[in-house]
Design an enzyme around this catalytic site. Structure first.
Site, mmCIF file in Angstrom:
data_model
loop_
_atom_site.group_PDB
_atom_site.id
_atom_site.type_symbol
_atom_site.label_atom_id
_atom_site.label_comp_id
_atom_site.label_asym_id
_atom_site.label_seq_id
_atom_site.Cartn_x
_atom_site.Cartn_y
_atom_site.Cartn_z
ATOM 1 C CD GLU A 159 -2.767 -1.374 2.399
ATOM 2 O OE1 GLU A 159 -2.870 -0.410 3.187
ATOM 3 O OE2 GLU A 159 -3.314 -2.462 2.589
ATOM 4 C CG ASN A 201 -0.777 -6.920 -0.926
ATOM 5 O OD1 ASN A 201 -1.439 -7.614 -1.699
ATOM 6 N ND2 ASN A 201 -1.214 -6.592 0.280
ATOM 7 C CG HIS A 237 -9.724 -5.887 2.076
ATOM 8 N ND1 HIS A 237 -9.874 -6.954 2.931
ATOM 9 C CD2 HIS A 237 -8.396 -5.589 2.078
ATOM 10 C CE1 HIS A 237 -8.695 -7.286 3.438
ATOM 11 N NE2 HIS A 237 -7.778 -6.490 2.933
ATOM 12 C CD GLU A 268 -4.421 -7.865 2.517
ATOM 13 O OE1 GLU A 268 -5.275 -7.118 3.059
ATOM 14 O OE2 GLU A 268 -3.214 -7.561 2.474
ATOM 15 C CG ASP A 270 -12.182 -9.128 3.718
ATOM 16 O OD1 ASP A 270 -11.388 -9.053 4.670
ATOM 17 O OD2 ASP A 270 -12.392 -8.176 2.926
HETATM 18 O O1 G3I Z 1 -2.028 -7.055 19.485
HETATM 19 C C1 G3I Z 1 -2.612 -5.854 20.037
HETATM 20 C C2 G3I Z 1 -3.138 -6.125 21.442
HETATM 21 O O2 G3I Z 1 -2.030 -6.433 22.281
HETATM 22 C C3 G3I Z 1 -3.880 -4.884 21.945
HETATM 23 O O3 G3I Z 1 -4.432 -5.160 23.226
HETATM 24 C C4 G3I Z 1 -4.994 -4.522 20.964
HETATM 25 C C5 G3I Z 1 -5.781 -3.300 21.375
HETATM 26 O O4 G3I Z 1 -4.955 -2.153 21.203
HETATM 27 O O5 G3I Z 1 -4.399 -4.246 19.657
HETATM 28 C C6 G3I Z 1 -3.768 -5.412 19.140
HETATM 29 O O6 G3I Z 1 -3.195 -5.095 17.890
HETATM 30 C C7 G3I Z 1 -4.170 -4.988 16.845
HETATM 31 C C8 G3I Z 1 -3.767 -5.964 15.720
HETATM 32 O O7 G3I Z 1 -4.621 -5.809 14.588
HETATM 33 C C9 G3I Z 1 -3.838 -7.415 16.177
HETATM 34 O O8 G3I Z 1 -5.169 -7.731 16.483
HETATM 35 C C10 G3I Z 1 -4.111 -3.564 16.325
HETATM 36 O O9 G3I Z 1 -4.624 -2.690 17.327
HETATM 37 C C11 G3I Z 1 -4.969 -3.457 15.067
HETATM 38 O O10 G3I Z 1 -4.791 -2.156 14.481
HETATM 39 C C12 G3I Z 1 -4.514 -4.486 14.044
HETATM 40 O O11 G3I Z 1 -5.381 -4.409 12.924
HETATM 41 C C13 G3I Z 1 -4.854 -5.053 11.764
HETATM 42 C C14 G3I Z 1 -4.802 -4.014 10.641
HETATM 43 O O12 G3I Z 1 -4.311 -4.644 9.437
HETATM 44 C C15 G3I Z 1 -3.873 -2.875 11.001
HETATM 45 O O13 G3I Z 1 -3.895 -1.919 9.961
HETATM 46 C C16 G3I Z 1 -5.782 -6.184 11.371
HETATM 47 O O14 G3I Z 1 -5.734 -7.214 12.355
HETATM 48 C C17 G3I Z 1 -5.365 -6.757 10.020
HETATM 49 O O15 G3I Z 1 -6.331 -7.684 9.553
HETATM 50 C C18 G3I Z 1 -5.243 -5.638 8.986
HETATM 51 O O16 G3I Z 1 -4.754 -6.214 7.806
HETATM 52 C C19 G3I Z 1 -4.500 -5.274 6.724
HETATM 53 C C20 G3I Z 1 -3.354 -5.836 5.924
HETATM 54 O O17 G3I Z 1 -2.230 -6.000 6.765
HETATM 55 C C21 G3I Z 1 -3.045 -4.924 4.747
HETATM 56 N N1 G3I Z 1 -4.232 -4.771 3.896
HETATM 57 C C22 G3I Z 1 -5.386 -4.231 4.634
HETATM 58 C C23 G3I Z 1 -5.725 -5.161 5.803
HETATM 59 C C24 G3I Z 1 -6.960 -4.664 6.538
HETATM 60 O O18 G3I Z 1 -6.694 -3.418 7.133
#
Ligand code: G3I
Length: 350
Positions: A159, A201, A237, A268, A270
């Site tokens: 991105e 990607n 997405h 990815e 969904d």
């Molecule tokens: O692991 C921490 C945890 O310790 C904490 O308590 C909690 C609350 O703050 O946060 C947790 O981390 C989160 C992480 O996912 C794991 O669950 C982050 O806040 C959260 O921002 C993160 O979101 C991820 C997101 O990317 C970040 O931009 C999503 O899981 C993930 O599915 C998403 O994936 C992205 C791809 O990498 C790139 N393409 C888009 C896609 C969707 O945004």
């Protein structure tokens, strides 16, 4: 002591018998799996995974039976991997890759260079260009080097473009290094693991438009200058009453990328649904999943069809966007949805 060992042995035998019963049960009920059918079409079918879910027998049995490719959803990102300078937490990624190896699955590494999910120690101070070059070089060589020959393909840069197809300026690496961070990342990754496939990607660039035109121009230029890049990831997405590019445009986009000699991965996928869910929404979702897979199967360059998870019980979408829901192919109790059967039927019919 003997009694304790006998009890432990009995519990272990019962546990193994339960897992075998689940595997056999699924095989008896659904003799054909996505993985079996996709293998026959020489396409990888994948899902994003979280390491902590692998200890759930229901989750891991479906994952191993139905998919030939897994992508750590967060475990291989800069922030989760390297929370302090020089300190790497590899456990979750190691567990995911060990699971893949024990089930003869391929791994997509996601992602080496992104402006999101960076560690606070990196984003909370100023750096010179040379300092950031050294930090990025060390990160890429450390991570790619550790997983050399374990990770089949890397999302090297994720991105990096704006919606108008230009290199995004509000990007940590662009601001700190300049536009050459993209080329350098690919060169460093290839020098570290010459066998890994290296992908760019991005999202909202699946069809034909400014952003996908910008990606096409960027990767054509990289290839022209001898930069080692092997493919483009289309995140996909999409959703009902949401973003959904026409299949004809997706086909045209994949085709023009393949004309450059590149592979294309759906990385990815969904398909989010508005709430509350209706039977019609689930049927529309199934049609979209089947349509996207058909587009991929019709293009030899489309070598992987990956979803961003597989069960509605664990999806980023309701967590981030509560107004959307149920984007994946198994429901919250791991029961196949119409979307799952649409993929099975598409694989059997093509
Ligand atoms: O692991 C921490 C945890 O310790 C904490 O308590 C909690 C609350 O703050 O946060 C947790 O981390 C989160 C992480 O996912 C794991 O669950 C982050 O806040 C959260 O921002 C993160 O979101 C991820 C997101 O990317 C970040 O931009 C999503 O899981 C993930 O599915 C998403 O994936 C992205 C791809 O990498 C790139 N393409 C888009 C896609 C969707 O945004």
């Amino acid at each position: 002591m003997n009694k304790a060992i006998k009890d432990l042995t009995a519990i272990s035998i019962i546990g193994i018998a339960m897992i075998l019963a689940i595997i056999l049960g699924r095989q008896l009920i659904y003799p054909r799996t996505l993985r079996m059918l996709a293998d026959q079409k020489n396409i990888l079918i994948g899902a994003a995974v979280n390491g902590w879910l692998l200890s759930d027998p229901d989750y891991s049995v479906i994952l191993a039976n139905e998919f030939s490719l897994i992508t750590p959803e967060n475990a291989l990102k800069f922030g989760p991997l390297c929370p302090e300078p020089g300190v790497y937490l590899f456990d979750e990624a190691d567990a995911i890759i060990a699971f893949a190896n024990s089930h003869q699955m391929f791994v997509r590494g996601h992602t080496l260079v992104w402006t999101n999910q960076l560690p606070d120690w990196l984003t909370s101070r100023e750096w010179t260009r040379d300092e950031l070059l050294e930090i990025l070089y060390r990160h890429i060589t450390t991570v790619v080097g550790r997983y050399q020959d374990s990770v089949y393909a890397w999302d090297v840069v994720n991105e990096a473009l704006a919606n108008d197809g230009t290199i995004a300026l509000d990007n940590f690496w662009m601001k700190g290094i300049g536009p050459d961070y993209i080329e350098l990342a690919f060169r460093w990754a290839h020098a570290t693991d010459p066998n890994a496939l290296l992908f760019y990607n991005d999202s909202f660039a699946e069809g034909m438009g400014e952003k996908s035109n910008g990606i096409y121009a960027m990767v054509a230029d990289l290839l022209e200058r001898g930069v080692p890049i092997h493919g483009v990831g289309l995140e996909m997405h999409v959703g009902v009453d949401y973003w959904l590019p026409p299949y004809s445009e997706i086909s045209a986009n994949i085709h023009r990328l393949s004309d450059l000699g590149l592979q294309v991965h759906i990385t990815e996928l969904d398909v989010r649904l508005p709430t509350p869910i209706t039977k019609e929404y689930l049927e529309q979702q199934a049609t979209i999943y089947g349509g996207m897979l058909s587009v991929c199967l019709e293009q030899p360059a489309c070598t992987a069809f990956g979803m961003w998870g597989f069960t509605d019980a664990h999806s980023w979408i309701p967590y981030i966007y509560p107004e959307w829901t149920a984007p994946l192919i198994f429901d919250e109790v791991y029961k196949p949805k119409p979307a799952y059967w649409a993929l099975i039927e598409t694989l059997e019919s093509k």
